[in-house]
Design an enzyme around this catalytic site. Structure first.
Site, mmCIF file in Angstrom:
data_model
loop_
_atom_site.group_PDB
_atom_site.id
_atom_site.type_symbol
_atom_site.label_atom_id
_atom_site.label_comp_id
_atom_site.label_asym_id
_atom_site.label_seq_id
_atom_site.Cartn_x
_atom_site.Cartn_y
_atom_site.Cartn_z
ATOM 1 C CD GLU A 50 -2.323 1.351 2.832
ATOM 2 O OE1 GLU A 50 -2.690 2.478 3.253
ATOM 3 O OE2 GLU A 50 -2.457 0.292 3.485
ATOM 4 N NE ARG A 54 -0.852 8.324 5.833
ATOM 5 C CZ ARG A 54 -0.783 7.683 6.976
ATOM 6 N NH1 ARG A 54 0.302 7.788 7.729
ATOM 7 N NH2 ARG A 54 -1.790 6.931 7.379
ATOM 8 C CE LYS A 137 -5.922 1.866 7.122
ATOM 9 N NZ LYS A 137 -5.297 2.799 6.161
#
Length: 217
Positions: A50, A54, A137
């Site tokens: 993943e 950011r 998640k």
């Protein structure tokens, strides 16, 4: 926006994991590290990763890692439909969000990619299940109570499958993965900021191999 790069999406996150139960969670500040990072992770036995959105060049890093070909690469920290579209255009084969956003879920469905929204409460899990999402998640997992929190959620929601991330380290793997409702565990310890700053790909490979071995125990 073109999404040709996602013409053959994986069916679900289970397919993306390809038998492993660890998901490296990556924040890649320098695009130059993306390809060797992908090589190190793949050499350590990871099958997917993943890339969090950011950093300013996160989409470029995702594209470079997807182009490597040794990993199934997804996008994390996806907060808006527009981010989901750009991530899939860059090569993301699955999408994760820190929270549940119906618009992001709908966009991913239209794009044909699996989406794993984040939940932190039973109410959010109920919303996800009503939307047809069974794999979620759990974030931030350790701050919410860790494996005991997941065990508590799994009792009334046996159809749900969980991917805990957030504050998770290698020592947490056995207890999380021993629970039948946990599909996989995500963590950043395999390729932390310091490893990338030092270009310590050998250590990234070692930590990844250790995590894959622990997940298979």
């Amino acid at each position: 926006m073109s999404t040709d790069r996602a013409a053959a999406p994986t069916a679900d996150l289970t397919s993306a994991l390809s038998g492993t139960r660890v998901l490296p969670v990556l924040t890649v500040p320098d695009v130059a590290t993306a390809a060797p990072l992908a090589e190190a992770l793949a050499a350590g036995g990871a099958r997917c990763a993943e890339v969090t959105l950011r950093t300013p060049d996160a989409e470029k890093a995702l594209r470079a890692m997807a182009d490597h070909g040794g990993l199934t690469v997804g996008a994390g920290t996806v907060l808006t439909p527009e981010q989901a579209e750009r991530a899939v255009a860059a090569g993301a084969r699955f999408v994760l969000s820190p929270g549940f956003d119906a618009d992001v879920v709908d966009t991913c469905r239209k794009l044909g990619v699996p989406v794993v929204p984040g939940i932190a409460t039973a109410t959010e899990l109920t919303r996800a299940l009503r939307a047809g999402i069974t794999t979620v998640k759990v974030f931030p997992a350790e701050h919410l109570g860790g494996a005991r929190f997941i065990q508590a959620l799994a009792a009334p929601f046996p159809q749900a499958r969980f991917v805990p991330t957030g504050g998770v380290g290698p020592g947490h793997l056995p207890i999380y993965l021993s629970h039948p409702s946990v599909l996989a565990v995500g963590g950043s310890w395999m390729a932390a900021a310091g490893h990338l700053e030092r270009r310590d790909y050998a250590e990234i490979r070692r930590l990844t191999a250790d995590a894959v071995e622990r997940s298979a125990a």
